[in-house]
Design a protein around this motif. Sequence first.
Motif, PDB file in Angstrom:
ATOM      1  N   SER A 186      -4.296   4.116  -8.123  1.00 23.97           N
ATOM      2  CA  SER A 186      -4.867   5.644  -7.479  1.00 23.97           C
ATOM      3  C   SER A 186      -4.237   6.488  -8.493  1.00 23.97           C
ATOM      4  O   SER A 186      -2.870   6.933  -7.285  1.00 23.97           O
ATOM      5  CB  SER A 186      -5.612   5.218  -6.135  1.00 23.97           C
ATOM      6  OG  SER A 186      -6.136   4.130  -5.817  1.00 23.97           O
ATOM      7  N   GLY A 242      -7.412  12.525  -1.417  1.00 25.02           N
ATOM      8  CA  GLY A 242      -8.193  11.373  -1.831  1.00 25.02           C
ATOM      9  C   GLY A 242      -9.928  12.012  -2.667  1.00 25.02           C
ATOM     10  O   GLY A 242     -10.053  11.106  -2.761  1.00 25.02           O
ATOM     11  N   ARG A 290     -10.209  11.014  -6.470  1.00 24.42           N
ATOM     12  CA  ARG A 290      -8.936  10.510  -6.860  1.00 24.42           C
ATOM     13  C   ARG A 290      -9.302   9.179  -8.382  1.00 24.42           C
ATOM     14  O   ARG A 290     -10.662   8.620  -8.196  1.00 24.42           O
ATOM     15  CB  ARG A 290      -8.225   9.404  -5.986  1.00 24.42           C
ATOM     16  CG  ARG A 290      -7.882  10.867  -4.690  1.00 24.42           C
ATOM     17  CD  ARG A 290      -7.002   9.533  -3.913  1.00 24.42           C
ATOM     18  NE  ARG A 290      -5.609   8.955  -4.522  1.00 24.42           N
ATOM     19  CZ  ARG A 290      -5.206   8.475  -3.741  1.00 24.42           C
ATOM     20  NH1 ARG A 290      -5.593   8.101  -2.357  1.00 24.42           N
ATOM     21  NH2 ARG A 290      -3.833   7.843  -4.117  1.00 24.42           N
ATOM     22  N   GLU A 344       0.868  -1.402   0.301  1.00 28.02           N
ATOM     23  CA  GLU A 344       0.016  -0.065  -0.185  1.00 28.02           C
ATOM     24  C   GLU A 344       0.780   1.324  -0.250  1.00 28.02           C
ATOM     25  O   GLU A 344       1.752   1.084   0.746  1.00 28.02           O
ATOM     26  CB  GLU A 344      -0.940  -0.376   1.370  1.00 28.02           C
ATOM     27  CG  GLU A 344      -1.890  -1.369   1.180  1.00 28.02           C
ATOM     28  CD  GLU A 344      -2.083  -1.888   2.734  1.00 28.02           C
ATOM     29  OE1 GLU A 344      -3.012  -2.165   2.412  1.00 28.02           O
ATOM     30  OE2 GLU A 344      -2.329  -1.106   3.496  1.00 28.02           O
ATOM     31  N   GLY A 345       0.979   2.275  -0.689  1.00 26.47           N
ATOM     32  CA  GLY A 345       1.092   3.326  -1.050  1.00 26.47           C
ATOM     33  C   GLY A 345       2.329   3.036  -2.074  1.00 26.47           C
ATOM     34  O   GLY A 345       3.137   4.554  -2.491  1.00 26.47           O
ATOM     35  N   HIS A 358      -9.306   5.447  -9.821  1.00 21.89           N
ATOM     36  CA  HIS A 358      -8.928   4.067  -9.112  1.00 21.89           C
ATOM     37  C   HIS A 358      -8.964   3.094  -9.973  1.00 21.89           C
ATOM     38  O   HIS A 358     -10.290   2.955 -10.989  1.00 21.89           O
ATOM     39  CB  HIS A 358      -9.639   3.349  -7.936  1.00 21.89           C
ATOM     40  CG  HIS A 358      -9.708   4.422  -6.810  1.00 21.89           C
ATOM     41  ND1 HIS A 358      -8.164   5.052  -5.823  1.00 21.89           N
ATOM     42  CD2 HIS A 358     -10.308   5.425  -6.437  1.00 21.89           C
ATOM     43  CE1 HIS A 358      -8.728   5.618  -5.083  1.00 21.89           C
ATOM     44  NE2 HIS A 358      -9.796   5.838  -5.112  1.00 21.89           N
ATOM     45  N   SER A 411      -3.395   1.413  -3.500  1.00 24.60           N
ATOM     46  CA  SER A 411      -4.175   1.562  -2.281  1.00 24.60           C
ATOM     47  C   SER A 411      -4.304   1.142  -1.697  1.00 24.60           C
ATOM     48  O   SER A 411      -4.328   1.300  -0.180  1.00 24.60           O
ATOM     49  CB  SER A 411      -5.086   3.095  -3.499  1.00 24.60           C
ATOM     50  OG  SER A 411      -5.682   2.265  -3.974  1.00 24.60           O
ATOM     51  N   ARG A 412      -4.029  -0.246  -2.478  1.00 18.55           N
ATOM     52  CA  ARG A 412      -4.962  -0.959  -1.747  1.00 18.55           C
ATOM     53  C   ARG A 412      -5.117  -2.137  -2.862  1.00 18.55           C
ATOM     54  O   ARG A 412      -5.263  -2.290  -3.737  1.00 18.55           O
ATOM     55  CB  ARG A 412      -6.505  -1.171  -0.731  1.00 18.55           C
ATOM     56  CG  ARG A 412      -7.586  -0.578  -2.484  1.00 18.55           C
ATOM     57  CD  ARG A 412      -8.677  -0.354  -1.685  1.00 18.55           C
ATOM     58  NE  ARG A 412      -8.728   0.089  -0.364  1.00 18.55           N
ATOM     59  CZ  ARG A 412     -10.457   0.465   0.027  1.00 18.55           C
ATOM     60  NH1 ARG A 412     -11.315   0.032  -0.764  1.00 18.55           N
ATOM     61  NH2 ARG A 412     -10.463   0.682   1.542  1.00 18.55           N
ATOM     62  N   GLU A 471     -14.084   7.604  -6.585  1.00 16.40           N
ATOM     63  CA  GLU A 471     -13.081   7.472  -5.047  1.00 16.40           C
ATOM     64  C   GLU A 471     -14.902   6.920  -5.005  1.00 16.40           C
ATOM     65  O   GLU A 471     -14.679   5.639  -3.648  1.00 16.40           O
ATOM     66  CB  GLU A 471     -12.993   8.609  -4.402  1.00 16.40           C
ATOM     67  CG  GLU A 471     -12.805   8.792  -2.675  1.00 16.40           C
ATOM     68  CD  GLU A 471     -11.776   7.731  -2.756  1.00 16.40           C
ATOM     69  OE1 GLU A 471     -10.623   7.750  -3.716  1.00 16.40           O
ATOM     70  OE2 GLU A 471     -11.081   7.733  -1.601  1.00 16.40           O
TER      71      GLU A 471
END
Lengths: 121, 121
Positions: B52, B58, B61, B19-20, B63, B35-36, B97
Amino acid sequence: MTTIATDETRSLIASDKVEGTAVFNRAGERLGTVSRFMVDKRSGKVDYAVLSFGGLFGLGRDHYPLPWNVLTYDTHRGGYVVDLDPKVLENAPRYAEEREPAFDERYGRELYTYYGIAWPY
Amino acid sequence: MTTIATDETRSLIASDKVEGTAVFNRAGERLGTVSRFMVDKRSGKVDYAVLSFGGLFGLGRDHYPLPWNVLTYDTHRGGYVVDLDPKVLENAPRYAEEREPAFDERYGRELYTYYGIAWPY
Protein backbone atom coordinates in the motif's frame (compact mmCIF):
# COMPACT_ATOMS: atom_id res chain seq x y z
CA MET A 1 -21.64 -6.08 6.71
CA THR A 2 -19.16 -4.12 4.66
CA THR A 3 -16.37 -4.77 7.14
CA ILE A 4 -16.95 -8.51 7.01
CA ALA A 5 -17.14 -8.49 3.23
CA THR A 6 -13.88 -6.61 2.81
CA ASP A 7 -11.82 -8.12 5.61
CA GLU A 8 -12.86 -11.69 5.33
CA THR A 9 -13.86 -13.51 2.20
CA ARG A 10 -15.12 -17.07 2.03
CA SER A 11 -11.72 -18.63 2.59
CA LEU A 12 -9.30 -15.78 3.24
CA ILE A 13 -8.78 -13.70 6.35
CA ALA A 14 -6.72 -10.52 6.73
CA SER A 15 -3.69 -10.77 9.02
CA ASP A 16 -4.70 -7.71 11.02
CA LYS A 17 -8.09 -9.25 11.63
CA VAL A 18 -6.63 -12.44 13.09
CA GLU A 19 -4.61 -10.48 15.65
CA GLY A 20 -6.73 -9.69 18.67
CA THR A 21 -9.43 -12.21 17.78
CA ALA A 22 -10.86 -14.05 20.79
CA VAL A 23 -10.14 -17.74 21.39
CA PHE A 24 -12.65 -19.98 23.15
CA ASN A 25 -12.50 -23.51 24.49
CA ARG A 26 -15.04 -26.23 23.73
CA ALA A 27 -17.27 -25.04 26.58
CA GLY A 28 -17.40 -21.56 25.08
CA GLU A 29 -15.18 -20.02 27.77
CA ARG A 30 -12.92 -17.24 26.59
CA LEU A 31 -9.28 -18.30 26.87
CA GLY A 32 -7.60 -15.21 25.50
CA THR A 33 -6.78 -13.71 22.12
CA VAL A 34 -4.52 -14.44 19.17
CA SER A 35 -1.71 -11.94 19.69
CA ARG A 36 0.17 -12.72 16.49
CA PHE A 37 1.08 -15.59 14.27
CA MET A 38 4.33 -16.85 12.86
CA VAL A 39 4.75 -17.18 9.09
CA ASP A 40 7.42 -19.17 7.29
CA LYS A 41 9.15 -16.56 5.15
CA ARG A 42 9.95 -18.88 2.27
CA SER A 43 6.78 -20.93 2.00
CA GLY A 44 4.35 -18.27 3.23
CA LYS A 45 2.78 -20.88 5.50
CA VAL A 46 1.49 -20.04 8.98
CA ASP A 47 3.29 -22.30 11.45
CA TYR A 48 1.90 -21.04 14.75
CA ALA A 49 -0.89 -18.89 16.04
CA VAL A 50 0.04 -17.45 19.42
CA LEU A 51 -2.75 -17.55 22.00
CA SER A 52 -2.09 -15.01 24.75
CA PHE A 53 -3.84 -14.20 27.99
CA GLY A 54 -3.45 -12.75 31.45
CA GLY A 55 -1.32 -9.84 32.57
CA LEU A 56 -1.93 -6.12 32.59
CA PHE A 57 -1.00 -4.02 29.60
CA GLY A 58 1.01 -6.91 28.20
CA LEU A 59 3.03 -7.47 31.38
CA GLY A 60 3.03 -10.96 32.81
CA ARG A 61 1.12 -12.42 29.89
CA ASP A 62 1.35 -16.08 29.02
CA HIS A 63 1.74 -17.16 25.40
CA TYR A 64 0.73 -20.52 23.94
CA PRO A 65 1.95 -21.23 20.42
CA LEU A 66 -0.61 -23.42 18.67
CA PRO A 67 -0.39 -25.22 15.35
CA TRP A 68 -2.62 -23.21 12.99
CA ASN A 69 -4.98 -26.10 12.33
CA VAL A 70 -5.82 -26.51 16.02
CA LEU A 71 -7.89 -23.34 15.64
CA THR A 72 -11.31 -23.33 13.98
CA TYR A 73 -13.09 -20.09 13.23
CA ASP A 74 -16.60 -19.98 14.68
CA THR A 75 -18.69 -17.32 12.96
CA HIS A 76 -21.37 -17.65 15.64
CA ARG A 77 -18.97 -16.79 18.48
CA GLY A 78 -16.93 -14.41 16.36
CA GLY A 79 -13.70 -16.06 17.38
CA TYR A 80 -11.58 -19.17 17.19
CA VAL A 81 -12.43 -22.36 19.00
CA VAL A 82 -9.71 -24.66 20.30
CA ASP A 83 -11.26 -28.11 20.38
CA LEU A 84 -8.93 -29.62 22.98
CA ASP A 85 -9.27 -31.28 26.34
CA PRO A 86 -8.79 -28.68 29.13
CA LYS A 87 -5.98 -30.85 30.54
CA VAL A 88 -4.12 -30.70 27.22
CA LEU A 89 -4.18 -26.91 27.23
CA GLU A 90 -3.32 -26.79 30.94
CA ASN A 91 -0.05 -28.60 30.35
CA ALA A 92 0.68 -27.14 26.93
CA PRO A 93 4.01 -25.54 25.99
CA ARG A 94 3.94 -21.85 26.83
CA TYR A 95 6.31 -18.99 27.42
CA ALA A 96 6.35 -15.74 29.36
CA GLU A 97 6.38 -12.35 27.65
CA GLU A 98 10.13 -11.86 27.60
CA ARG A 99 11.07 -15.48 27.02
CA GLU A 100 10.01 -16.27 23.48
CA PRO A 101 11.48 -19.60 22.35
CA ALA A 102 13.71 -20.05 19.32
CA PHE A 103 10.90 -21.51 17.17
CA ASP A 104 13.44 -23.76 15.51
CA GLU A 105 12.70 -27.18 14.04
CA ARG A 106 13.25 -28.98 17.34
CA TYR A 107 10.73 -26.72 19.09
CA GLY A 108 8.29 -27.11 16.23
CA ARG A 109 8.48 -30.88 16.23
CA GLU A 110 7.94 -31.08 20.00
CA LEU A 111 5.00 -28.69 19.86
CA TYR A 112 3.27 -30.42 16.96
CA THR A 113 3.84 -33.79 18.62
CA TYR A 114 2.29 -32.46 21.83
CA TYR A 115 -0.88 -31.60 19.91
CA GLY A 116 -0.80 -34.89 18.01
CA ILE A 117 -0.21 -33.25 14.66
CA ALA A 118 2.38 -34.43 12.14
CA TRP A 119 5.25 -31.98 11.61
CA PRO A 120 4.65 -30.87 8.01
CA TYR A 121 8.23 -29.94 7.04
CA MET B 1 19.33 -7.54 18.99
CA THR B 2 16.74 -8.94 21.36
CA THR B 3 13.89 -7.63 19.25
CA ILE B 4 15.22 -9.31 16.14
CA ALA B 5 15.82 -12.55 17.99
CA THR B 6 12.32 -12.71 19.41
CA ASP B 7 10.30 -11.39 16.47
CA GLU B 8 12.09 -13.05 13.64
CA THR B 9 13.83 -16.38 13.71
CA ARG B 10 15.84 -17.90 10.90
CA SER B 11 12.82 -18.83 8.84
CA LEU B 12 9.77 -17.47 10.65
CA ILE B 13 8.45 -13.94 10.88
CA ALA B 14 5.75 -12.57 13.19
CA SER B 15 2.59 -11.35 11.49
CA ASP B 16 2.67 -8.02 13.30
CA LYS B 17 6.21 -7.49 12.09
CA VAL B 18 5.28 -7.98 8.43
CA GLU B 19 2.61 -5.29 8.64
CA GLY B 20 4.13 -1.88 8.13
CA THR B 21 7.39 -3.24 6.71
CA ALA B 22 8.79 -1.19 3.84
CA VAL B 23 8.77 -2.50 0.26
CA PHE B 24 11.48 -1.48 -2.21
CA ASN B 25 11.91 -1.97 -5.93
CA ARG B 26 15.05 -3.33 -7.63
CA ALA B 27 16.60 0.13 -7.69
CA GLY B 28 16.18 0.47 -3.94
CA GLU B 29 13.38 3.02 -4.18
CA ARG B 30 10.75 2.79 -1.47
CA LEU B 31 7.40 1.79 -3.00
CA GLY B 32 5.30 1.68 0.14
CA THR B 33 4.60 -0.72 2.98
CA VAL B 34 2.92 -4.08 3.51
CA SER B 35 -0.40 -3.07 5.06
CA ARG B 36 -1.66 -6.58 5.68
CA PHE B 37 -1.69 -10.00 4.17
CA MET B 38 -4.39 -12.47 3.37
CA VAL B 39 -4.29 -15.97 4.87
CA ASP B 40 -6.23 -19.00 3.68
CA LYS B 41 -8.19 -20.03 6.78
CA ARG B 42 -8.12 -23.72 6.07
CA SER B 43 -4.58 -24.25 4.81
CA GLY B 44 -2.94 -21.46 6.81
CA LYS B 45 -1.16 -20.35 3.64
CA VAL B 46 -0.52 -16.70 2.84
CA ASP B 47 -2.11 -15.95 -0.53
CA TYR B 48 -1.42 -12.24 -0.87
CA ALA B 49 0.69 -9.56 0.72
CA VAL B 50 -0.92 -6.19 0.21
CA LEU B 51 1.50 -3.42 -0.77
CA SER B 52 0.00 0.00 0.00
CA PHE B 53 1.13 3.53 -0.67
CA GLY B 54 0.02 7.10 -1.14
CA GLY B 55 -2.77 8.96 0.56
CA LEU B 56 -2.95 10.81 3.85
CA PHE B 57 -3.90 8.97 7.03
CA GLY B 58 -5.08 6.04 4.97
CA LEU B 59 -7.32 8.12 2.70
CA GLY B 60 -6.80 7.76 -1.03
CA ARG B 61 -4.29 4.96 -0.64
CA ASP B 62 -3.66 2.48 -3.42
CA HIS B 63 -3.37 -1.21 -2.65
CA TYR B 64 -1.51 -3.79 -4.72
CA PRO B 65 -2.11 -7.42 -3.78
CA LEU B 66 1.04 -9.40 -4.52
CA PRO B 67 1.61 -13.14 -4.50
CA TRP B 68 3.64 -13.82 -1.33
CA ASN B 69 6.62 -15.21 -3.22
CA VAL B 70 7.06 -12.03 -5.27
CA LEU B 71 8.47 -10.50 -2.07
CA THR B 72 11.98 -11.22 -0.85
CA TYR B 73 13.13 -10.04 2.55
CA ASP B 74 16.34 -8.00 2.38
CA THR B 75 18.03 -7.83 5.77
CA HIS B 76 20.38 -5.11 4.51
CA ARG B 77 17.52 -2.77 3.58
CA GLY B 78 15.30 -3.93 6.41
CA GLY B 79 12.38 -4.47 4.10
CA TYR B 80 10.99 -6.48 1.24
CA VAL B 81 12.26 -6.20 -2.30
CA VAL B 82 9.95 -6.68 -5.25
CA ASP B 83 12.14 -7.88 -8.08
CA LEU B 84 9.88 -6.79 -10.94
CA ASP B 85 10.16 -4.58 -13.97
CA PRO B 86 8.80 -1.08 -13.13
CA LYS B 87 6.35 -1.43 -16.05
CA VAL B 88 4.92 -4.61 -14.54
CA LEU B 89 4.19 -2.85 -11.25
CA GLU B 90 2.88 0.23 -13.05
CA ASN B 91 0.15 -1.78 -14.73
CA ALA B 92 -0.45 -4.22 -11.89
CA PRO B 93 -3.89 -4.99 -10.49
CA ARG B 94 -4.71 -2.55 -7.69
CA TYR B 95 -7.68 -1.25 -5.78
CA ALA B 96 -8.62 1.91 -3.91
CA GLU B 97 -9.14 1.97 -0.14
CA GLU B 98 -12.87 1.36 -0.15
CA ARG B 99 -12.96 -0.96 -3.14
CA GLU B 100 -11.36 -4.18 -1.97
CA PRO B 101 -11.94 -6.97 -4.49
CA ALA B 102 -13.63 -10.26 -3.68
CA PHE B 103 -10.34 -12.22 -3.55
CA ASP B 104 -12.14 -15.20 -5.03
CA GLU B 105 -10.55 -17.87 -7.19
CA ARG B 106 -11.10 -15.96 -10.41
CA TYR B 107 -9.35 -12.89 -8.99
CA GLY B 108 -6.54 -15.04 -7.63
CA ARG B 109 -5.94 -16.79 -10.94
CA GLU B 110 -5.85 -13.51 -12.86
CA LEU B 111 -3.46 -11.94 -10.36
CA TYR B 112 -1.08 -14.89 -10.24
CA THR B 113 -1.13 -15.09 -14.04
CA TYR B 114 -0.29 -11.38 -14.23
CA TYR B 115 2.85 -12.01 -12.16
CA GLY B 116 3.67 -15.17 -14.11
CA ILE B 117 3.17 -17.46 -11.13
CA ALA B 118 1.22 -20.70 -11.27
CA TRP B 119 -2.01 -20.64 -9.25
CA PRO B 120 -1.22 -23.13 -6.46
CA TYR B 121 -4.77 -24.29 -5.63
